[in-house]
Motif scaffolding. Sequence first.
Motif, PDB file in Angstrom:
ATOM      1  N   ASP A   8       5.547  -6.579  37.088  1.00 40.89           N
ATOM      2  CA  ASP A   8       4.615  -7.614  36.482  1.00 40.89           C
ATOM      3  C   ASP A   8       3.219  -7.421  37.237  1.00 40.89           C
ATOM      4  OD1 ASP A   8       2.989  -9.109  34.898  1.00 40.89           O
ATOM      5  OD2 ASP A   8       4.434  -9.397  33.534  1.00 40.89           O
ATOM      6  N   ALA A   9       2.172  -8.130  37.558  1.00 43.32           N
ATOM      7  CA  ALA A   9       1.334  -7.906  38.073  1.00 43.32           C
ATOM      8  C   ALA A   9       1.267  -9.566  38.107  1.00 43.32           C
ATOM      9  CB  ALA A   9       0.185  -7.748  38.071  1.00 43.32           C
ATOM     10  N   ALA A  10       1.031 -10.320  36.902  1.00 46.65           N
ATOM     11  CA  ALA A  10       0.900 -11.944  36.929  1.00 46.65           C
ATOM     12  C   ALA A  10       2.307 -12.144  37.814  1.00 46.65           C
ATOM     13  CB  ALA A  10       1.330 -11.951  35.549  1.00 46.65           C
ATOM     14  N   LEU A  11       3.008 -11.755  37.803  1.00 48.00           N
ATOM     15  CA  LEU A  11       4.887 -12.364  37.851  1.00 48.00           C
ATOM     16  C   LEU A  11       5.092 -11.524  39.665  1.00 48.00           C
ATOM     17  CD1 LEU A  11       7.482 -12.058  35.471  1.00 48.00           C
ATOM     18  CD2 LEU A  11       6.259 -13.688  36.275  1.00 48.00           C
ATOM     19  N   TYR A  12       4.598 -11.093  40.063  1.00 46.87           N
ATOM     20  CA  TYR A  12       4.739 -10.085  41.691  1.00 46.87           C
ATOM     21  C   TYR A  12       3.397  -9.695  41.547  1.00 46.87           C
ATOM     22  CZ  TYR A  12       9.722 -10.533  40.083  1.00 46.87           C
ATOM     23  OH  TYR A  12      11.139 -10.650  39.048  1.00 46.87           O
ATOM     24  N   PRO A  13       1.909 -10.438  42.394  1.00 41.59           N
ATOM     25  CA  PRO A  13       1.381  -9.670  42.352  1.00 41.59           C
ATOM     26  C   PRO A  13       0.726  -8.737  43.872  1.00 41.59           C
ATOM     27  CG  PRO A  13       1.166 -12.825  43.188  1.00 41.59           C
ATOM     28  CD  PRO A  13       2.248 -11.425  42.003  1.00 41.59           C
ATOM     29  N   ASP A  14       1.966  -9.202  44.736  1.00 43.56           N
ATOM     30  CA  ASP A  14       1.807  -7.953  45.863  1.00 43.56           C
ATOM     31  C   ASP A  14       2.627  -7.634  45.592  1.00 43.56           C
ATOM     32  OD1 ASP A  14      -0.052  -9.976  46.583  1.00 43.56           O
ATOM     33  OD2 ASP A  14       1.674 -11.117  47.947  1.00 43.56           O
ATOM     34  N   GLY A  15       3.545  -7.075  44.225  1.00 43.36           N
ATOM     35  CA  GLY A  15       4.385  -6.106  44.144  1.00 43.36           C
ATOM     36  C   GLY A  15       5.989  -6.361  44.924  1.00 43.36           C
ATOM     37  N   VAL A  16       7.315  -5.762  45.360  1.00 46.06           N
ATOM     38  CA  VAL A  16       8.684  -5.235  44.681  1.00 46.06           C
ATOM     39  C   VAL A  16       8.461  -4.633  46.214  1.00 46.06           C
ATOM     40  CG1 VAL A  16       9.019  -6.718  42.770  1.00 46.06           C
ATOM     41  CG2 VAL A  16       9.150  -4.454  42.821  1.00 46.06           C
ATOM     42  N   PHE A  17       9.931  -5.247  46.908  1.00 46.16           N
ATOM     43  CA  PHE A  17      10.905  -4.056  47.944  1.00 46.16           C
ATOM     44  C   PHE A  17      12.013  -4.228  47.119  1.00 46.16           C
ATOM     45  CE2 PHE A  17       7.480  -5.254  50.052  1.00 46.16           C
ATOM     46  CZ  PHE A  17       7.359  -4.274  51.352  1.00 46.16           C
ATOM     47  N   LEU A  18      12.741  -2.665  47.029  1.00 47.33           N
ATOM     48  CA  LEU A  18      13.949  -2.860  46.384  1.00 47.33           C
ATOM     49  C   LEU A  18      14.900  -2.134  47.129  1.00 47.33           C
ATOM     50  CD1 LEU A  18      12.719  -0.657  43.060  1.00 47.33           C
ATOM     51  CD2 LEU A  18      13.239  -3.241  43.472  1.00 47.33           C
ATOM     52  N   THR A  19      16.046  -2.152  47.044  1.00 48.44           N
ATOM     53  CA  THR A  19      16.944  -2.154  47.632  1.00 48.44           C
ATOM     54  C   THR A  19      17.476  -1.140  47.539  1.00 48.44           C
ATOM     55  OG1 THR A  19      18.113  -3.734  47.509  1.00 48.44           O
ATOM     56  CG2 THR A  19      17.052  -4.168  49.583  1.00 48.44           C
ATOM     57  N   ASP A  20      18.356  -1.188  45.988  1.00 45.87           N
ATOM     58  CA  ASP A  20      18.873  -0.480  45.169  1.00 45.87           C
ATOM     59  C   ASP A  20      19.276  -1.001  44.008  1.00 45.87           C
ATOM     60  OD1 ASP A  20      20.701  -2.635  44.057  1.00 45.87           O
ATOM     61  OD2 ASP A  20      20.665  -3.549  46.132  1.00 45.87           O
ATOM     62  N   VAL A  21      19.343   0.193  42.707  1.00 45.21           N
ATOM     63  CA  VAL A  21      19.728   0.339  41.711  1.00 45.21           C
ATOM     64  C   VAL A  21      21.072   0.456  40.737  1.00 45.21           C
ATOM     65  CG1 VAL A  21      18.664   1.133  39.112  1.00 45.21           C
ATOM     66  CG2 VAL A  21      16.940   0.661  41.486  1.00 45.21           C
ATOM     67  N   GLU A  22      21.702  -0.106  39.709  1.00 49.43           N
ATOM     68  CA  GLU A  22      22.901  -0.522  39.549  1.00 49.43           C
ATOM     69  C   GLU A  22      21.740  -0.162  37.840  1.00 49.43           C
ATOM     70  OE1 GLU A  22      24.522  -4.171  39.770  1.00 49.43           O
ATOM     71  OE2 GLU A  22      25.115  -3.525  42.049  1.00 49.43           O
ATOM     72  N   LEU A  23      22.709   0.791  38.107  1.00 48.98           N
ATOM     73  CA  LEU A  23      23.310   1.911  36.338  1.00 48.98           C
ATOM     74  C   LEU A  23      24.842   1.279  35.955  1.00 48.98           C
ATOM     75  CD1 LEU A  23      20.504   4.944  36.745  1.00 48.98           C
ATOM     76  CD2 LEU A  23      19.854   2.494  36.313  1.00 48.98           C
ATOM     77  N   PHE A  24      24.374   2.226  34.417  1.00 48.92           N
ATOM     78  CA  PHE A  24      26.154   2.031  33.900  1.00 48.92           C
ATOM     79  C   PHE A  24      26.368   3.725  33.282  1.00 48.92           C
ATOM     80  CE2 PHE A  24      24.654  -2.354  34.849  1.00 48.92           C
ATOM     81  CZ  PHE A  24      25.809  -2.770  34.960  1.00 48.92           C
ATOM     82  N   PHE A  25      27.344   4.219  33.850  1.00 48.33           N
ATOM     83  CA  PHE A  25      27.212   5.215  32.789  1.00 48.33           C
ATOM     84  C   PHE A  25      29.175   4.919  32.023  1.00 48.33           C
ATOM     85  CE2 PHE A  25      25.418   6.033  36.566  1.00 48.33           C
ATOM     86  CZ  PHE A  25      24.620   6.733  36.420  1.00 48.33           C
TER      87      PHE A  25
END
Length: 91
Positions: A8-25
């Motif tokens: 969301d540009a309103a919350l993160y106008p400069d974007g975000v950096f991610l290090t990982d993603v967690e998923l559930f199987f």
Amino acid sequence: MAETFLVDAALYPDGVFLTDVELFFKTKDEDGLPVTLQIRDTLNGYPAQTIVPFSDVTLFPTDVNISDNASAATKFIFPSLVYLQPGEYAI
């Protein structure tokens, strides 16, 4: 299979950096077929051809946690920081 999400540009106008993603199987392939995660741009709400740099990660079944109640996450760690500008993406 894909799931879309919004930076969301309103919350993160400069974007975000991610290090990982967690998923559930709930299950995994016991014959050794891996699971690949990619973050992609979207086009009209669907995954597009462009894979976000450094967001392509493959795990083998031995690295995939399973649970019936989403109590065990599987973490896909990116080889480098993944930058996402504001906008819609698909995992």
